[in-house]
Design an enzyme around this catalytic site. Sequence first.
Site, PDB file in Angstrom:
ATOM      1  N   GLU A 166       0.798  -1.234   0.000  1.00  0.00           N
ATOM      2  CA  GLU A 166       0.000   0.000   0.000  1.00  0.00           C
ATOM      3  C   GLU A 166       0.830   1.283   0.000  1.00  0.00           C
ATOM      4  O   GLU A 166       0.849   2.021   1.005  1.00  0.00           O
ATOM      5  CB  GLU A 166      -0.964   0.005   1.187  1.00  0.00           C
ATOM      6  CG  GLU A 166      -1.946  -1.143   1.156  1.00  0.00           C
ATOM      7  CD  GLU A 166      -3.040  -1.025   2.209  1.00  0.00           C
ATOM      8  OE1 GLU A 166      -2.951  -0.141   3.085  1.00  0.00           O
ATOM      9  OE2 GLU A 166      -3.995  -1.817   2.155  1.00  0.00           O
ATOM     10  N   GLU A 355      -5.419  -8.638   0.606  1.00  0.00           N
ATOM     11  CA  GLU A 355      -6.101  -8.335   1.865  1.00  0.00           C
ATOM     12  C   GLU A 355      -7.563  -8.047   1.567  1.00  0.00           C
ATOM     13  O   GLU A 355      -7.876  -7.292   0.637  1.00  0.00           O
ATOM     14  CB  GLU A 355      -5.547  -7.065   2.553  1.00  0.00           C
ATOM     15  CG  GLU A 355      -4.207  -7.229   3.190  1.00  0.00           C
ATOM     16  CD  GLU A 355      -3.724  -5.942   3.864  1.00  0.00           C
ATOM     17  OE1 GLU A 355      -4.562  -5.125   4.297  1.00  0.00           O
ATOM     18  OE2 GLU A 355      -2.498  -5.768   3.934  1.00  0.00           O
TER      19      GLU A 355
HETATM   20  C1  FCB Z   1      -4.533  -2.181   5.450  1.00  0.00           C
HETATM   21  C2  FCB Z   1      -3.161  -2.572   5.960  1.00  0.00           C
HETATM   22  C3  FCB Z   1      -3.183  -3.677   6.977  1.00  0.00           C
HETATM   23  C4  FCB Z   1      -4.366  -3.582   7.922  1.00  0.00           C
HETATM   24  C5  FCB Z   1      -5.654  -3.349   7.168  1.00  0.00           C
HETATM   25  C6  FCB Z   1      -6.883  -3.263   8.034  1.00  0.00           C
HETATM   26  O1  FCB Z   1      -4.489  -0.870   4.992  1.00  0.00           O
HETATM   27  O2  FCB Z   1      -2.340  -2.987   4.893  1.00  0.00           O
HETATM   28  O3  FCB Z   1      -1.941  -3.674   7.642  1.00  0.00           O
HETATM   29  O4  FCB Z   1      -4.143  -2.661   8.890  1.00  0.00           O
HETATM   30  O5  FCB Z   1      -5.556  -2.192   6.390  1.00  0.00           O
END
Ligand code: FCB
Length: 449
Positions: A166, A355
Site C-alpha cells: 500500500e 487483503e
Molecule cells: C490495510 C493494511 C493492513 C491492515 C488493514 C486493516 O491498509 O495494509 O496492515 O491494517 O488495512
Amino acid sequence: MAKMDFSADFLWGTATASYQVEGAAYEGGRGPCIWDTFSRRPGAVYAGENGNVACDQYHRYPEDIALMAELGFKSYRFSIAWPRIIPEGRGKVNPEGIAYYRRLCEELRKNGIHTCATIYHWDLPQPLQDEGGWTNRNITGAFKEYANVCYKELGDLVDMWITINEPFCVAYLGYLWGVHAPGERDQKKAMAAVHNVNMAHGIAVSEYRKTGLKAPIGITWNPNTPRAATSREEDKKAALISRAFNTEIFIFPCLGKGYPEHITKNFPDVIPLKEGDLEIIAQPIDFIGVNFYTESPEAADEKAPYKYTSKPSWQDTTAMGWPITPAGLERQLLWLTEISKGAFGKAEIPLYITENGCACDDIVTPAGRIHDKERIKYLQKHLAVCADVIKKGVPLKGYYVWSLLDNFEWAYGYAKRFGIIHVDFKTLKRTPKDSAYFLRDTIAGFADI
Ligand code: FCB
C-alpha cells in the site's frame, strides 16, 4: 446465495504484517522502527498502545502455522521487518533476524504452506526516518540494499514476493494526513514520498531479476477507485481526479503508463521527477496484489486542495465505520483488469486479493466461541464477487483474508479486531472464530452450504 466455484489451484491465504503481529520489539537484535517512535507520541495511537508484544508471533509462530494448516490455508502472507534484517537501515545485517524468517518459512513449508513475503509493510528503521524517511530520495539506495539481503538470505524459501504494501498509506497516511508513522502533514513531502516509494519498488524488482530467482514478484496496492456521488459532470470529474491522486499516481508509472494526465496537466510540479525515473519504476511485474476494504462516493469541492471530497455513504458499516461495498470490489477488479491488460507486452497480469476482511465487535461467549456472523456475511459477499468476476474474465488467482489474527491495528491499537482467529491480548490465547470455520469450509469446497 451465489454459488462460489473456485478452481483447485486458487490460492487461499491469510495475511499479517510484522509490526502488527510479531512483538519481540526489543529482542533478536531488532533495531527501532518508526512505529516504535510514533506509538510513543501522546495521542497518536489509541490508548497509547504499541507493537511491543502484539500477538507474540515471533515466539508463537509454530502454533499459528498449525492453526493455518488445520483450517486448510495454502499460503501465508507475512512481512519482513526491515529493522530485524538491517537494524540501522543500512549496513550491518542481523543474523538473528534472518534466522527468524528462515525458521518461519521452513515451518510453513513443513506444513505444506506456500510463503508470500512482503518486503516492506511500514516498519521503517528509525535511523532512515531521521534522514527524512520516504521523503529523501536516498532511501531508494537503502531499500535496494535491504531487498537484496532478503533475496540472498531468504530466496530459497520464498514462493512469492511483494515489494511494498500500500504505497498510498506509506505516502499519504504517513506524510500527508499524519495518522500513521512518522506522523507528518506536508503536501510536498507526501508527493516526494509517492515518487520515492514508486522508485523503490522499481529498483527492488530490477534487482530481483538479477538474482536468477524464479518466484513471482509483484506489489500490493490499495486502489481507491471511487464512484461519483451523483451523475453531475463535476462529480464524475471529481471521482476521476480522486482516483488519479489516490490510485493511478502509484499504479500507472509502475505499469509503464507514466504519471496520470490529471496530475501532470493540472498539477505539473507536484512530482519530483528526474529524467530516467519512469523507466526505473516501470519494471515488469508478475502479478498485482489488491487490498480491498471499501469504496467511497466522491464529489466536486472547489475548496479542497485537489478539488474533490468524499461524501457519506448509505451502506452498513464495519466496526471501522467503513461502508460495506462489495459492488465496489467488482468495479475495482474490472477496472484493474482493463488498465493492466497489455502492460509489459503481456496479455494479462494475474491479480491476487492480498487483503480483504473487516473489523467487528466480536464477543466471546461463556463457552469460549466467537460467532462473528457479520464478518462471515462480509466475506461471503466479497467472495461471491470474486467468483463472479473470474467468470467475467478477471485473472484473479488467489485471496488472502485480513487477517489471520486480531492484531495491532496501527493508530487504532488493539481496539479493532480483524482476525478470523481471536487473540486474548492478556493471555495471547488464540481461538478460531466462526469465520475461520466458514473459510475452512469454503476452501474445502463447501462454501454454499
Ligand atoms: C490495510 C493494511 C493492513 C491492515 C488493514 C486493516 O491498509 O495494509 O496492515 O491494517 O488495512
